[in-house]
Write a protein that holds these residues in place. Sequence first.
Motif, PDB file in Angstrom:
ATOM      1  N   ALA A 496       0.833  -1.206   0.000  1.00 19.45           N
ATOM      2  CA  ALA A 496       0.000   0.000   0.000  1.00 19.45           C
ATOM      3  C   ALA A 496       0.866   1.253   0.000  1.00 19.45           C
ATOM      4  N   ASP A 497       1.919   1.277   0.807  1.00 19.98           N
ATOM      5  CA  ASP A 497       2.834   2.415   0.833  1.00 19.98           C
ATOM      6  C   ASP A 497       3.428   2.664  -0.546  1.00 19.98           C
ATOM      7  N   ARG A 498       3.831   1.603  -1.221  1.00 20.85           N
ATOM      8  CA  ARG A 498       4.461   1.750  -2.533  1.00 20.85           C
ATOM      9  C   ARG A 498       3.501   2.317  -3.567  1.00 20.85           C
ATOM     10  N   ARG A 499       2.215   2.186  -3.326  1.00 22.26           N
ATOM     11  CA  ARG A 499       1.210   2.665  -4.279  1.00 22.26           C
ATOM     12  C   ARG A 499       0.497   3.917  -3.787  1.00 22.26           C
ATOM     13  N   GLY A 500       1.032   4.529  -2.741  1.00 18.06           N
ATOM     14  CA  GLY A 500       0.469   5.771  -2.229  1.00 18.06           C
ATOM     15  C   GLY A 500      -0.807   5.604  -1.441  1.00 18.06           C
ATOM     16  N   ASP A 501      -1.119   4.374  -1.058  1.00 16.56           N
ATOM     17  CA  ASP A 501      -2.339   4.095  -0.286  1.00 16.56           C
ATOM     18  C   ASP A 501      -1.999   4.188   1.207  1.00 16.56           C
ATOM     19  N   ARG A 502      -1.605   5.396   1.641  1.00 14.78           N
ATOM     20  CA  ARG A 502      -1.058   5.574   2.988  1.00 14.78           C
ATOM     21  C   ARG A 502      -2.077   5.282   4.078  1.00 14.78           C
ATOM     22  N   GLY A 503      -3.331   5.646   3.832  1.00 14.94           N
ATOM     23  CA  GLY A 503      -4.347   5.440   4.849  1.00 14.94           C
ATOM     24  C   GLY A 503      -4.516   3.969   5.196  1.00 14.94           C
ATOM     25  N   LEU A 504      -4.575   3.128   4.171  1.00 13.30           N
ATOM     26  CA  LEU A 504      -4.707   1.692   4.422  1.00 13.30           C
ATOM     27  C   LEU A 504      -3.476   1.158   5.138  1.00 13.30           C
ATOM     28  N   ALA A 505      -2.302   1.601   4.719  1.00 11.45           N
ATOM     29  CA  ALA A 505      -1.083   1.140   5.369  1.00 11.45           C
ATOM     30  C   ALA A 505      -1.092   1.482   6.856  1.00 11.45           C
ATOM     31  N   ARG A 506      -1.515   2.691   7.196  1.00  8.95           N
ATOM     32  CA  ARG A 506      -1.573   3.089   8.609  1.00  8.95           C
ATOM     33  C   ARG A 506      -2.576   2.237   9.385  1.00  8.95           C
ATOM     34  N   GLU A 507      -3.735   1.987   8.796  1.00  7.34           N
ATOM     35  CA  GLU A 507      -4.745   1.176   9.477  1.00  7.34           C
ATOM     36  C   GLU A 507      -4.227  -0.238   9.757  1.00  7.34           C
ATOM     37  N   LEU A 508      -3.560  -0.805   8.781  1.00  6.88           N
ATOM     38  CA  LEU A 508      -3.069  -2.173   8.952  1.00  6.88           C
ATOM     39  C   LEU A 508      -1.986  -2.240  10.031  1.00  6.88           C
ATOM     40  N   ARG A 509      -1.093  -1.265  10.038  1.00  5.37           N
ATOM     41  CA  ARG A 509      -0.023  -1.277  11.041  1.00  5.37           C
ATOM     42  C   ARG A 509      -0.583  -0.996  12.432  1.00  5.37           C
ATOM     43  N   ALA A 510      -1.614  -0.176  12.497  1.00  6.05           N
ATOM     44  CA  ALA A 510      -2.233   0.097  13.795  1.00  6.05           C
ATOM     45  C   ALA A 510      -2.978  -1.128  14.310  1.00  6.05           C
ATOM     46  N   ALA A 511      -3.543  -1.919  13.406  1.00  9.66           N
ATOM     47  CA  ALA A 511      -4.310  -3.098  13.808  1.00  9.66           C
ATOM     48  C   ALA A 511      -3.413  -4.253  14.242  1.00  9.66           C
ATOM     49  N   LEU A 512      -2.217  -4.306  13.697  1.00  9.74           N
ATOM     50  CA  LEU A 512      -1.352  -5.469  13.905  1.00  9.74           C
ATOM     51  C   LEU A 512      -1.111  -5.776  15.392  1.00  9.74           C
ATOM     52  N   PRO A 513      -0.723  -4.804  16.229  1.00  6.86           N
ATOM     53  CA  PRO A 513      -0.496  -5.145  17.647  1.00  6.86           C
ATOM     54  C   PRO A 513      -1.779  -5.444  18.421  1.00  6.86           C
ATOM     55  N   LYS A 514      -2.917  -5.175  17.812  1.00  9.22           N
ATOM     56  CA  LYS A 514      -4.193  -5.438  18.490  1.00  9.22           C
ATOM     57  C   LYS A 514      -4.776  -6.805  18.133  1.00  9.22           C
TER      58      LYS A 514
END
Length: 775
Positions: A496-514
Amino acid sequence: MRRGWRGAVAVLATGALLGTGTAASAAGPGARETTAWRNGELRVDTAGVVSRSDFVLKSPAWRPYQSMPVGNGTLGAALWAEDGFTAQFNRADTFPDLKSAGQLTVPGLQPLMRARDYRGRLRLHEGDLVQQGGGMSARGYVRADRDQFVLEVTGADPDRVQTADLRLWDGRSPTAHARGAVAALAETFEDEASGSLTGAVAALTADGRDVTAKIVDDKTVRLTFKPRRDGTFRIVTGVPAHTGGDLGEAAAKALRGASDGDRAHRAWWHRFWDGAAPMRITSRDGVGEYMEQLRAQQLYMTAATMRSAVPSSHGGVINMFSPWRDEVHWSADHWWHFNLRQPVYTNFGADTEEFNEPYFRLYLDRLEEMRDWTRTHWKDAEGVCVAEFLRYDGTAEACDGERPPDWLNRIVTTGPEVVHNLWLQYRYTGDREILDEAYPLMRDVARFYLSILEEGDDGKLHLHNVNAMETQWDATDPAPDLAAMRVIFPMIATQADRRGDRGLARELRAALPKIPDFRTVTRNGERVIAWSATDEEAHNTQNPDTEPLFPWGLYGRDSELMQSTFRNRVFVNTREWAEDALLAARLGLSGEMRSLLVQGTEDFQIFPNGFGSHSVDDDPTEMTNYYNGWNAVVGSSLQESLVQSYEGVVRVASAWPKGWDVAGSVQVEGGHRVSTQVRDGAPNLVGVEAGSDGTLAIANPWPGHRVRVVDGDTGRGRPVVRPTGDEVIRFRVEDGRSYVLERADRPYSSFRFDGVDGKPATDVRRLGDRTLGVE
């Protein structure tokens, strides 16, 4: 980068029935001091080694369940000796019911089949069935370059009239055609649910004298002819897709090139085997050779069925080789994803991953239909639910949030696994276009999970009312889903980061520790991973608690939790899709892996052509479908036992059974091919043909001994890693170059060259009551 089975001697068994196919050998005294590694590769006589796994027919295959399979990836044929010679033709695309295109019968081959000196062979390297007896021979094959079945006969009485019938049966309504030397049957099938139209034409002609076609009845057409003066004749049946139009024109088109030779056919099969990773196994009791043949049959079957637009296997059933008219188990118009996973994974290690393309097309080409279904049938969900049970038109009935869970509804781990396999396809091939095409599916699978997760009082994100595979219904936090999210969330975030989909990337990284931890329970006095966070009853016999090991690779052999979970799994080898042997290989349990392969083969491999059944104790004479899942389990288990790399570290012969010697190669991530020979339980050398630039980590194959890495082209070149006692050796590799890992006290230069050769099988293989070949 693709590499092949590079042969020291290129022997092509294109002539006699039994062939020769052995490579010149420079073997000398001291077998432990020889190696087949030479000039940067494992030197293998491809034709000879593959011919070891030919299926020998000491008697004709009189009954349908003994039929031998030939195919080209879109058209398959089952061949047996009923009525002299019978071939049933099946395509992979006659939806919705996958109805057969018909059966060809040639009574004039009765003298061959009933001859006292009869002998036959399904030749895997050539992709054909050859039979001899009574002065006659017959060779049957589906051309690799066209949807045509060819039957070549020699030794026939030139003055005896021959017939060839093409027939269908009650319940079918074909259109018949006969003109000149061409006869044909055609039928189309309309699907009321989707409006699609499919079908097939079967067009028949012969190369002989006085060829005449006629319509016998509304379901049968016949050719009448005499052989050539030299006693030879050739029958060709073209079976392409057909959706209507002038049948005479369609028949003529189906038979274009019918007089061509078999050069393109042979070349295709030789290229296939040259590209597949080789494996030759020897054992005193013959069990190793039996498993070698099952793996070879799996690769052969893959090449012969997986070149269509969609996978040819439905619910584990391989209909393209069916001799049972229109009988199809389960749902011919649907796929169970769980039955597709084993062949896909086998292809990675075998370096045949191009045959995963129909599997990926099944999901990528139906993304929009699955999105529409998800929007309509899963309230408040975003993205896409990829159904475990998917119809060919994209209908995803198993993704219905408004309907109660059942066997298939609300299994939601299929999407993550398809995404993971797409990622692995990229990792094995290096083809970034795969990621570009796959990203919309990756994105939508991630969005679906994010939209159905619910934050609990514990601050964790939970899944409710979903299935733990088919085993547990209406569960919370199934182990497969927790494992899947841990693996795909960071991977998709990077894409997602490589394709400029920053919002999705942030959501996924925020969800990972949860993501919740795996729940554990006590089973037989040991702590194990639970199926889920809840205790619903078992409905099927899959083991959700082992999914973190395979396919997700979150644990390894050093995990006592995973070892105890495997030891105490509830269900052991219950169906032909059971992956217990593969799990044992991942955990380094060589003895357990061997016993599970033997048990599973004795339980499921009931047909002499190597195919299996769904359940234990099935009677082959009463079955009406071939299952192909077990041989994929055998193939992946053998590959994982010889070379594995799922933890980022390549391990060589870490689960290879004692008493089995092997020479072989396995592809690992990065497209690297790792080769070795194991004798008396120990590898001699480890050769690496690099498929990309990068760093490779290999666990010391000789614990307690110092090892080094040298240039692989000669073994006497530049040192890459100087002698070390490290448990894991890491070194840079360059695409196209080769490397040798060796014991410091036993350098490559001290070995005598002895290439890997083989001779064609001469007898039916046996394992308990099971056979490979016809007695």
